[in-house]
Structure formats: structure tokens, C-alpha cells
Scaffold this motif. Structure first.
Motif, PDB file in Angstrom:
ATOM      1  N   THR A 134      -0.575   4.769  -0.210  1.00  0.00           N
ATOM      2  CA  THR A 134      -1.647   5.670  -0.579  1.00  0.00           C
ATOM      3  C   THR A 134      -2.065   5.253  -1.505  1.00  0.00           C
ATOM      4  O   THR A 134      -3.635   4.582  -1.283  1.00  0.00           O
ATOM      5  CB  THR A 134      -1.712   7.125  -0.522  1.00  0.00           C
ATOM      6  N   VAL A 135      -1.947   4.786  -2.117  1.00  0.00           N
ATOM      7  CA  VAL A 135      -2.269   3.880  -3.578  1.00  0.00           C
ATOM      8  C   VAL A 135      -2.411   2.381  -3.423  1.00  0.00           C
ATOM      9  O   VAL A 135      -3.408   1.927  -3.638  1.00  0.00           O
ATOM     10  CB  VAL A 135      -1.392   3.584  -5.233  1.00  0.00           C
ATOM     11  N   ALA A 136      -1.674   2.029  -2.403  1.00  0.00           N
ATOM     12  CA  ALA A 136      -1.999   0.566  -2.362  1.00  0.00           C
ATOM     13  C   ALA A 136      -3.388   0.339  -1.656  1.00  0.00           C
ATOM     14  O   ALA A 136      -4.661  -0.826  -1.255  1.00  0.00           O
ATOM     15  CB  ALA A 136      -0.830  -0.201  -1.404  1.00  0.00           C
ATOM     16  N   ASP A 137      -3.496   1.329  -0.482  1.00  0.00           N
ATOM     17  CA  ASP A 137      -4.885   1.557   0.558  1.00  0.00           C
ATOM     18  C   ASP A 137      -5.766   1.453  -0.616  1.00  0.00           C
ATOM     19  O   ASP A 137      -6.693   0.954  -0.051  1.00  0.00           O
ATOM     20  CB  ASP A 137      -4.611   2.392   1.348  1.00  0.00           C
ATOM     21  N   ARG A 138      -6.565   2.396  -2.249  1.00  0.00           N
ATOM     22  CA  ARG A 138      -7.554   2.826  -2.187  1.00  0.00           C
ATOM     23  C   ARG A 138      -7.195   1.059  -2.978  1.00  0.00           C
ATOM     24  O   ARG A 138      -8.705   0.771  -3.339  1.00  0.00           O
ATOM     25  CB  ARG A 138      -7.126   3.987  -3.524  1.00  0.00           C
ATOM     26  N   LEU A 139      -6.307   0.505  -3.541  1.00  0.00           N
ATOM     27  CA  LEU A 139      -6.573  -1.138  -4.083  1.00  0.00           C
ATOM     28  C   LEU A 139      -7.225  -2.158  -3.521  1.00  0.00           C
ATOM     29  O   LEU A 139      -7.899  -2.623  -3.883  1.00  0.00           O
ATOM     30  CB  LEU A 139      -5.039  -1.248  -4.722  1.00  0.00           C
TER      31      LEU A 139
END
Length: 362
Positions: A310-315
Motif C-alpha cells: 500500500t505504501v509503495a503504491d503511494r510512493l
């Protein structure tokens, strides 16, 4: 400068920033020990940089002097670049900072970064105690130029400091007839506004944008930086980094709880109650007013929290929008254990190399 290719499959270099998080129930020693352990993990897991920020008078932070912590971490790490993100230059003498970071560069050649900011890193009363009432922000550009003069030993003829030398540094190397190639740290300009972006561009220095502060306008700042960039002897084209608040866990609910502890610390600061990292259970039990709830939700949602995917998608969405070269994860919730687990999860997600621990940190 020292800009290599990104590791693993990430479309940007990945780094970590810590303020020496010391949650309620922890001693300063425990908070600092957690920072050391976090740096070791970042080094071992292939992160590019590990920075620490300068703060004063905040119960949730224990790094009031990034240079002191960097000195310790030079012996605890082997590969990762170490630095201040940043030194709040109006709090200090430029000569003193040049000397300190010259020493750090001598201890770990080619691994030291010096990020420069102009905010006090504290509240107004503490800022007055640090700066003795001086309106230091107005003189920030001149302070930066003075610092660069000391670092490079390059004051022009007739300058009042022409014969004042920062030691260690290039002058000492010349006097001692030794190479001066590894005597100067990489200097960054930090900020969250077009003011800092314009200064970084004019100086031809890399620019780090702090997205963790409020509703900062990163798009305008990066545009101003790139439009005003002038190639320098250290950087031929614009180079950008963005720092983002992050809380990563295998359990997305736990990541959100961790992010909420930082949001509560911000609310407390707005209410002049002191910046403290309360335990998640205490944060959840807090009876917030409607206005307080809006602030808590805004800062929690601003954090890049959730699973690594999830965090990687936002990054990656942020990278696609802004085109930044580097992303720095700002960690510092109540749990140092979760911070370490979080950066490990992101490293695994992007297949960063898992390197052997240096002998000094074994």
C-alpha cells in the motif's frame, strides 16, 4: 556529489529519516539506542541515506544535535550515507558547522551529507533562547554562502574571513600536503516552500522537500527549483528528494495506529501542550472535539501508512507526479520496533540487497 543508480526495482533511491523518536514511557537513552539500531538496519538493508533532524525542547525527540549522532553512526554503519536533515543553520555559527561536518567527513569520507534548513526546529520561546532574539531567518541565504565559503575555503580576496579556515577542510589538507578530495560533505538545501526551492536552484545544490509538514505545495516548489536551477561545480542538473511520513506494518490497522500517535503529537504541539508520542491505546481513548478530530484525521491520512504494498503504491504515485530522484521515509511513531520492521518490509518489497552487518555493529 554522490548520486548512484537506485537499488532493487524502486524507480527512486530510498532513504530513512529519524528524529530520535522517544515515546512516552521511554528514556532518552532508549530513544537514541533505537535510532542507532534503525540506522544499522537501514545500512544492512541497502538504503541510500540515513538522516536525522534537529529539534529542541520536544519530549518526543532526542536528537538535538544531528552532528553528534552522525559521529556515533559512522562507527555503527559501513555503507549508508549519513547526515543531517537538517541542521537549522540560523541556530548556529556557519564556521562551527563547517568544522563539525569537516570532522565527520574525515571520519567517514564520501558518506556525509549536510542538509540546511532555516526553521528553528522548536517553539518560539526556545527559538529565542537558541538565537538570542536575533531575526536570523532573514540572513539565511548569506549564512549558507558563508558556510559554503568555509567548507570550500573559497572566500574571495578582501573578504573579512579570507584567512579564517575551517579545520578539518581543504586548507588543512593543502597545508599538510595531502589530497583534499574527501574533505567536504555534500550540501543540500531543505525546505517546504518556494523560498528554499529558489535558493537551492540559484546555488546549484540538491533540494530536499519536506512533505511531512502540513499542506506544503510540493508541485510549485519543485517547479521553482527546476526553473531557477543554475549548474554548479558540484551538480550539473537538478536533483530532488522528498521526505514523507511513513508507518508500515504487516497489519494495516496497526500501521494506522502508529501514524495516529504522530498525528496526536502534532495536535498537542498546536495546542501548546508539548510534542509527545503517546501510546496508541491512549491516543485511541482520547475524546477529541470535532475540530481536533479533523486535525488528527488530516495528519493520520497524510502519513503513508499501511502494508508495504500500500505504501509503495503511494510512493510510486508521488514519484510519477513529481519526478523526484529520491524518497526518504520519515519514521518516528511510538514504537521503534515497528519503525524497524517497517523499513525492512519496504526493503523486501523493492528487493533491496540484504548486506552483511559491518564488524563494528555486530
Amino acid at each position: 556529489m554522490h548520486f548512484g543508480r537506485p537499488s532493487g526495482t524502486a524507480p527512486f533511491k530510498l532513504s530513512v529519516l529519524s528524529a530520535g523518536g522517544t515515546g512516552v514511557g521511554m528514556t532518552a537513552g532508549e530513544g537514541l539506542a533505537g535510532t542507532i539500531s534503525l540506522a544499522r538496519t537501514a545500512d544492512r538493508r541497502g538504503y541510500h541515506r540515513f538522516w536525522m533532524s534537529e529539534h529542541h525542547g520536544m519530549g518526543a525527540t532526542s536528537v538535538s544535535s544531528p552532528s553528534l549522532m552522525v559521529a556515533r553512526l559512522t562507527a555503527e554503519t559501513a555503507r549508508i550515507r549519513l547526515g543531517a536533515g537538517g541542521v537549522m543553520l540560523p541556530n548556529h555559527s556557519p564556521l562551527l558547522i563547517a568544522e563539525q561536518f569537516g570532522m565527520l567527513e574525515a571520519l567517514a569520507p564520501g558518506r556525509i551529507d549536510l542538509g540546511l534548513g532555516r526553521a528553528p526546529g522548536t517553539d518560539a520561546a526556545t527559538a529565542a533562547a537558541l538565537r538570542q532574539g536575533a531575526d536570523a531567518n532573514d540572513g539565511f541565504p548569506q549564512q549558507v554562502l558563508e558556510l559554503l565559503g568555509f567548507l570550500g575555503d573559497q572566500f574571495p580576496s578582501g573578504h573579512p574571513y579570507r584567512h579564517v579556515h575551517a579545520v578539518p577542510g581543504p586548507w588543512q589538507a593543502k597545508e599538510n600536503r595531502v589530497p583534499a578530495a574527501s574533505t567536504v560533505p555534500d550540501v543540500w538545501v531543505l525546505g517546504s516552500s518556494p523560498y528554499s526551492a529558489q535558493l537551492a536552484g540559484h546555488l546549484g545544490r540538491p533540494y530536499a522537500f519536506a512533505l511531512q509538514f502540513g499542506d506544503a505545495d510540493i508541485d510549485t516548489a519543485l517547479r521553482v527549483y527546476r526553473e531557477n536551477f543554475q549548474p554548479s561545480d558540484v551538480l550539473a542538473k537538478p536533483h530532488t528528494l522528498v521526505s514523507v511520513p511513513a508507518a508500515i506494518s504487516d497489519d494495516p490497522a496497526e500501521a494506522k495506529r502508529q501514524a495516529a500517535t504522530s498525528a496526536m503529537a502534532m495536535l498537542r504541539m498546536f495546542k501548546s501542550e508539548g510534542y509527545l508520542l503517546l501510546p496508541p491505546d491512549e491516543v485511541e481513548a482520547y475524546q477529541a472535539t470535532m475540530q481536533e478530530r479533523q486535525i488528527l484525521d488530516a495528519y493520520t491520512n497524510r502519513s503513508f501508512h499501511g502494508t508495504a504494498a500500500t505504501v509503495a503504491d503511494r510512493l510510486e504515485a508521488l514519484h510519477e507526479r513529481t519526478g523526484v530522484d529520491e524518497v526518504m521515509l520519515v519514521v518516528g511513531g511510538h514504537s521503534a520496533t515497528l519503525d524497524q520492521r517497517g523499513i525492512t518490509l519496504i526493503a523486501d518489497h523493492y528487493a533491496l540487497p540484504c548486506l552483511e552487518a559491518p564488524l563494528s555493529a555486530a
